[in-house]
Design a protein around this motif. Structure first.
Motif, PDB file in Angstrom:
ATOM      1  N   PRO A 123     -16.309   3.944 -20.476  1.00 49.54           N
ATOM      2  CA  PRO A 123     -16.725   2.638 -19.952  1.00 49.54           C
ATOM      3  C   PRO A 123     -18.024   2.146 -20.582  1.00 49.54           C
TER       4      PRO A 123
ATOM      5  N   PHE B  82     -22.297  -3.047 -11.965  1.00 47.24           N
ATOM      6  CA  PHE B  82     -23.322  -3.536 -11.054  1.00 47.24           C
ATOM      7  C   PHE B  82     -23.055  -3.125  -9.613  1.00 47.24           C
ATOM      8  N   ALA B  83     -21.786  -2.972  -9.270  1.00 43.79           N
ATOM      9  CA  ALA B  83     -21.487  -2.597  -7.892  1.00 43.79           C
ATOM     10  C   ALA B  83     -21.683  -1.114  -7.649  1.00 43.79           C
ATOM     11  N   ALA B  84     -21.346  -0.298  -8.642  1.00 38.50           N
ATOM     12  CA  ALA B  84     -21.359   1.153  -8.409  1.00 38.50           C
ATOM     13  C   ALA B  84     -22.568   1.847  -9.015  1.00 38.50           C
ATOM     14  N   GLY B  85     -23.368   1.169  -9.788  1.00 35.65           N
ATOM     15  CA  GLY B  85     -24.532   1.827 -10.376  1.00 35.65           C
ATOM     16  C   GLY B  85     -24.253   2.338 -11.781  1.00 35.65           C
ATOM     17  N   ILE B  86     -25.351   2.603 -12.490  1.00 36.90           N
ATOM     18  CA  ILE B  86     -25.229   2.980 -13.896  1.00 36.90           C
ATOM     19  C   ILE B  86     -24.550   4.339 -14.049  1.00 36.90           C
ATOM     20  N   GLY B  87     -24.854   5.254 -13.129  1.00 31.86           N
ATOM     21  CA  GLY B  87     -24.309   6.605 -13.233  1.00 31.86           C
ATOM     22  C   GLY B  87     -22.796   6.639 -13.179  1.00 31.86           C
ATOM     23  N   ALA B  88     -22.211   5.717 -12.429  1.00 34.22           N
ATOM     24  CA  ALA B  88     -20.755   5.711 -12.296  1.00 34.22           C
ATOM     25  C   ALA B  88     -20.070   5.324 -13.595  1.00 34.22           C
ATOM     26  N   VAL B  89     -20.795   4.588 -14.432  1.00 37.28           N
ATOM     27  CA  VAL B  89     -20.161   3.967 -15.581  1.00 37.28           C
ATOM     28  C   VAL B  89     -20.551   4.630 -16.900  1.00 37.28           C
ATOM     29  N   SER B  90     -21.725   5.228 -16.931  1.00 40.69           N
ATOM     30  CA  SER B  90     -22.215   5.688 -18.228  1.00 40.69           C
ATOM     31  C   SER B  90     -22.419   7.196 -18.233  1.00 40.69           C
TER      32      SER B  90
ATOM     33  N   GLY C 161     -32.089  -0.701 -14.423  1.00 38.96           N
ATOM     34  CA  GLY C 161     -31.587  -0.314 -13.115  1.00 38.96           C
ATOM     35  C   GLY C 161     -31.835  -1.341 -12.037  1.00 38.96           C
TER      36      GLY C 161
END
Lengths: 368, 292, 394
Positions: free
Chosen positions: C358, C36-44, C112
């Motif tokens: 992640p 939630f802090a870094a956005g979906i792109g950072a994690v997926s 998002g």
């Protein structure tokens, strides 16, 4: 005035004024710098000249306008041409010589014999090949034959100008004389080509001075062009490049964009596909004296297939990487995690399968 | 399991009803989508485009999006609403392609969006409303031109696509002024009233049928494709080479909608099913006895 | 419906393995904060080409299908009046309630702009009735609430023994309410999944040619519905088996075996509808000339067929066959959904998708949370049944 007086060339007679040693050295240093050689090279050039080690130059003229010779004569302060020509021994030059007819042909013959294997053969102008090359003949010999003869005994061959490099204007469609450049006539020889219309004189001078001083030729590209001058396209070192990148274009001659010096790509500038150094070297030694500098798009005079081939106001082909393809490659995101992800997924599925097998088997025992 | 005849019949009836409902003839193909009276669009003529990309920088500036041509974008993205691509660089049949939202007359994204964030609003421009969108990205799944882009790298992402510069309204005409059309030095892309552009495109192909694709009987892409789009294309090469798919004349997503409408028309089927289920269970209870 | 035989499992909650689960979930919580802090792109590994990945295809689409145990058992129990399945109902409903709730939670993780997610149920005048996804979203929300409502009797039973008289009389009121209303609640609980499980298939049809013809067909709502019923049954078998092992309760063997008959019919329906539909549409050739996708198509059908084989005739009397078949159905039903949402989805050249670690970890965490909550609830409330009822009862 006697004809001789009018046609006297500085090279034949020493001029009274002379030049002092400091100026001469400066000139050599500048010439060295222009071709990317170091100061020490420049000094060596001056030294070599003083010692009178002057290589012989035989300058051939074929289908040309003499623009390249003219361009060469417009170098630097008064007396420089004379000085430069003192660094070499110009043994045959149809424009600059006073002699003509049998006399000059004799000079050619003698120079070739005296310096066989060592002289620099400079070619200016295209060579016609149609109908056995009859469309350019000097002293009864076709240009093809002359070049083959003179070139075969030369120490180095330099084509000055687009015509001698790849055919230039005479080769423009429909090319009625079958005009080609010197490399096509002498395919087995290393020929330095200095294209341009006219060629920038310093490109020529630098090459000749390097050969005269060190006996070596500068690094050449696959078309024989010195990389120091033709290694980049105009687009790559154009002062208006920032306008191109920001999308500011002149649309019509004289409009506001044109007057503000915006990029001329929309007017058909061939800079993106033309290899030359006009944008940094300029002409007539006047800063800004080059086509784009005065507001006219480059038409690619150095580049075969562009100059005298594409229409002046036709758009140039932009280089690779300027535009993405219709379906660009989007690499995997977060690629680094994939190995771990695969392993994790595999482990979980494997564990699940093992566990369920155990349960299924144990289930049989429990079954009532 | 032993099943007596009654239960079997019940089961088959239920399955049969389900199958029958989904096999119902789908709604007849829809008539051509309506063209909004103030429909505004663009006409891009690929034969005039010189690939200078002034439109790409102008779009970025007009929309305050980061990036420039020193690090040029590879594709539309969360900060690129317009892009020039090339097909067959260096070949004689090279063509540039300007890619941005097509502003379809019957957009798939509008059909898909649960909460109406994507709508055709003034001038028929397909716009995105940030106060409604939850970021489910169904619009990305739906769009046949792959236009809506998502800001993956942001914690508070938006859906990004061309909106015909509807924030730059010309004071005198009252119409939008797309920045790309303003800066194009060759007028390869022009903006204007949709019907006027359609007429202009028709005029060009009538006057120069040999210049456009297919030579001799050129086509205006977007006149009918996917139900029609407010951004029209003329090109000298096959549109499929430029990434413009062959969609037929039906709006994208219409067959999916047809299935939904057939099943749920007037909400009759669900209510009926509810009634049947309730009745069956009531009867079961009433009978007191259960089957084994 | 009060069920006297059901009782809380009891026992200590914080066993060693439960503590480990909680520890894992705490790490998961940190990963969630990062998402939630870094956005979906950072994690997926999601991208514009593949905007939907495992969070949708697995957590939501497959997860809700797996959560159809309650649906499946309710059909048998209440429509076909097989009262003997009663002991299976409550745990199935609990699994369903948790499954749907966590599918909803996965949606919150995946979208998002989750701070606006209340728009979906609340902005009624903005509802786009054209959107299959809206129908899914609203149905799922309603059904989730309904499932917890159906489970309420279990909580009310515990409340019945509470010390406070206020709570006891509330429990009494609750029982009276349920006595009258339960049929209508259950009927709704049968209608809603019928609607949204089929629509989950329809959702992908809007992508048109982007979904391969072997999966994109107008029969997809029916295929999704039928396979979800099969998966529901399979989940009930799986869950009942694991619970009996974990909590040392007798396993309802004969009930589970007799469910097999239903599974065979449902699977047969799926295969027949699927293949006949493709032939009628003239797409038969795709079954063989689509390379890897043809292979996947036949793997899906083959595994379902094998499950049918395991359950046919006297083979279903062997419990391990029943359990294996259940696992096969769960796997294959999930595979079918994965394929229609991701594998058979082709956004064009240049795009690829594989979940990042992640992203997978978040999915595992959702499953872990479901397990943790399940254990907590069955230990605290009367969910799991005791012995089989000796005779029929209402």
């Amino acid at each position: 005035m006697a004809r001789r007086d009018l046609w006297e060339t500085p090279s034949m007679e020493p001029v009274g004024e002379g030049v002092d040693r400091r100026d001469f050295t400066k000139v050599c240093l500048m010439a060295a710098a222009a071709v990317g050689l170091s100061n020490s090279a420049g000094l060596k050039m001056a030294e070599a000249a003083e010692q009178g080690l002057k290589p012989s130059v035989i300058w051939l003229h074929f289908q040309e306008c003499t623009g390249c010779t003219e361009s060469l004569l417009r170098t630097s302060a008064p007396g420089l041409a004379e000085l430069i020509l003192d660094l070499i021994s110009l043994d045959y030059h149809e424009t600059l010589f006073a002699a003509a007819g049998h006399q000059i042909e004799e000079a050619l013959h003698q120079a070739m014999e005296a310096n066989a294997g060592k002289y620099i053969c400079v070619v200016e102008g295209a060579i016609p090949t149609k109908d056995n090359g009859i469309y350019c003949q000097i002293a009864g010999r076709t240009a093809m034959d002359i070049l083959k003869d003179v070139g075969s005994k030369a120490g180095a061959i330099i084509s000055i100008g687009s015509c001698a490099s790849w055919g230039g204007i005479p080769s423009a469609a429909p090319n009625p004389t079958g005009a080609v450049g010197a490399p096509e006539i002498l395919p087995d020889k290393t020929i330095v080509t200095i294209p341009g219309c006219p060629a920038n004189p310093y490109n020529f001078l630098g090459t000749v001075l390097q050969y005269a001083t060190f006996g070596t030729l500068p690094e050449l590209d696959d078309k024989g062009r010195p990389v120091f001058a033709y290694g980049r396209t105009i687009h790559e070192h154009c002062p208006r490049r920032a306008h191109f990148d920001a999308g500011r274009f002149a649309r019509v001659y004289g409009d506001e964009g044109h007057r503000l010096g915006y990029c001329l790509y929309a007017l058909g500038c061939k800079g993106p596909e033309t290899h030359a150094n006009c944008s940094v070297a300029h002409f007539n030694e006047i800063p800004g004296a080059w086509p784009i500098g005065i507001g006219h798009p480059c038409f690619g005079c150095t580049e075969q297939g562009v100059g005298f081939t594409k229409f002046v106001h036709e758009a140039a082909t932009l280089p690779d990487g300027a535009h993405p393809p219709i379906e660009p490659e989007h690499g995997p995101t977060n690629a680094g995690w994939y190995g771990v992800a695969g392993l994790a997924a595999g482990a979980v599925i494997g564990a699940g399968m093992m566990a369920s097998k155990k349960i299924a088997d144990a289930g049989e025992e429990e079954s009532s | 399991m032993t099943m007596d005849r009654r239960s079997l019949l019940k089961g088959v009836a239920a399955a049969g009803a389900g199958a029958a409902v989904t096999a119902l003839p789908l709604e007849a193909s829809t008539p051509k989508p309506e063209i909004p009276p103030d429909a505004f669009g663009m006409l891009y003529d690929a034969t005039l485009c010189i690939g200078c990309r002034a439109c790409v920088t102008a779009c970025k500036e007009a929309n305050a999006m980061p990036g420039n041509l020193y690090n040029p974008p590879e594709d539309l993205s969360g900060d690129t609403k317009n892009i020039i691509k090339v097909w067959h660089r260096d070949q004689p049949d090279q063509s540039y392609m300007k890619a941005q939202c097509m502003h379809c007359l019957d957009p798939a994204c509008v059909r898909a969006c649960m909460i109406g964030s994507f709508q055709k609003r003034e001038f028929g421009i397909v716009t995105w409303d940030p106060t409604k969108c939850i970021g489910c990205r169904y619009c990305q799944v739906a769009c046949p031109f792959a236009i809506p882009k998502f800001q993956w790298e942001k914690a508070m992402p938006k859906i990004v696509k061309c909106e015909l510069c509807n924030h730059r309204i010309n004071d005198s005409t009252g119409k939008p002024m797309p920045a790309c059309c303003e800066v194009c030095p060759k007028e390869a892309v022009i903006a204007g009233d949709y019907r006027d552009l359609l007429a202009e495109a028709q005029r060009r192909i009538d006057e120069h049928p040999e210049r456009y694709y297919p030579a001799g009987a050129p086509k205006i892409y977007g006149a009918e494709d996917g139900g029609g789009t407010q951004v029209l294309y003329l090109a000298g090469v096959d549109f499929e080479n430029l990434g413009l798919p062959d969609l037929g004349t039906e709006p994208a997503g219409i067959s999916a909608a047809a299935i939904q409408h057939t099943i749920y028309k007037g909400f009759v089927a669900p209510v009926a099913l509810y009634g049947i289920l309730g009745a069956v269970m009531w009867r079961n209870r009433r009978s007191g006895k259960e089957e084994e | 419906m009060a069920h006297p035989e059901a009782s809380p499992v009891g026992g200590p909650l914080l066993t060693k393995s439960y503590k480990f689960l909680l520890f894992f979930l705490s790490i998961w919580g940190v990963v969630l904060i990062w998402r939630f802090a870094a956005g979906i792109g950072a994690v997926s590994g999601l991208s514009d080409g593949y905007p939907w990945g495992i969070w949708i295809a697995f957590d939501v689409v497959t997860g809700t299908a797996l959560a159809c145990g309650g649906y499946a058992v309710a059909i048998l129990c209440y429509v076909f009046n097989k009262g003997k399945y009663h002991p299976l109902v409550r745990p199935a409903i609990l699994t369903s309630a948790l499954g749907y709730s966590l599918a909803g939670f996965s949606i919150v993780i995946d979208v998002g702009r989750p701070w606006l997610i209340h728009n979906i149920p609340l902005r009624v005048f903005d509802w786009n009735l054209n959107s299959a996804l809206l129908e899914v979203a609203l149905c799922v929300m309603a059904y989730t609430g309904l499932l917890w409502l159906e489970l309420a009797p279990a909580f009310l039973e515990k409340m019945k023994d509470a010390s406070s008289p206020g709570l006891r009389s509330f429990a009494e009121f609750g029982f009276r309410f349920f006595d009258k209303a339960l049929i209508w609640i259950i009927a709704l609980g049968l209608l809603l999944p019928t609607m949204h499980q089929s629509s989950l298939g329809t959702v992908m049809l809007i992508a048109g040619d982007k979904v391969h013809g072997l999966w994109a067909t107008s029969m997809i709502p029916l295929l999704y519905l039928v396979s979800c019923v099969a998966m529901g049954y399979a989940i009930v078998v799986w869950e009942a088996t694991l619970s009996s092992r974990a909590f040392s309760r007798p396993r309802e063997d004969s009930m589970l075996k007799s469910l097999s008959g239903a599974m065979v019919i449902v699977l047969g329906l799926f295969l027949v509808i699927r293949i006949v539909d493709l032939i009628i549409q003239g797409k038969a050739a795709l079954m063989f000339n689509s390379g890897g996708l043809s292979l996947l198509f036949w793997i899906e059908n083959g595994l379902f067929l094998y499950a049918m084989f395991l359950l046919a005739g006297s083979r279903r009397l062997v419990f391990s066959n029943v359990f294996k078949a259940a696992m096969l159905i769960i796997f294959t039903g999930s595979l079918y959904r994965f394929d229609s949402y991701i594998v058979a989805y082709n956004p064009g050249p240049g795009w690829s998708y594989f979940p990042s670690f992640p992203e997978l970890f978040i999915t595992f965490g959702v499953i872990g949370l479901e397990i943790a909550l399940f254990i907590f609830i069955v230990k605290t409330f009367p969910i799991l049944g005791g012995k089989m009822p000796s005779g029929s009862e209402s």
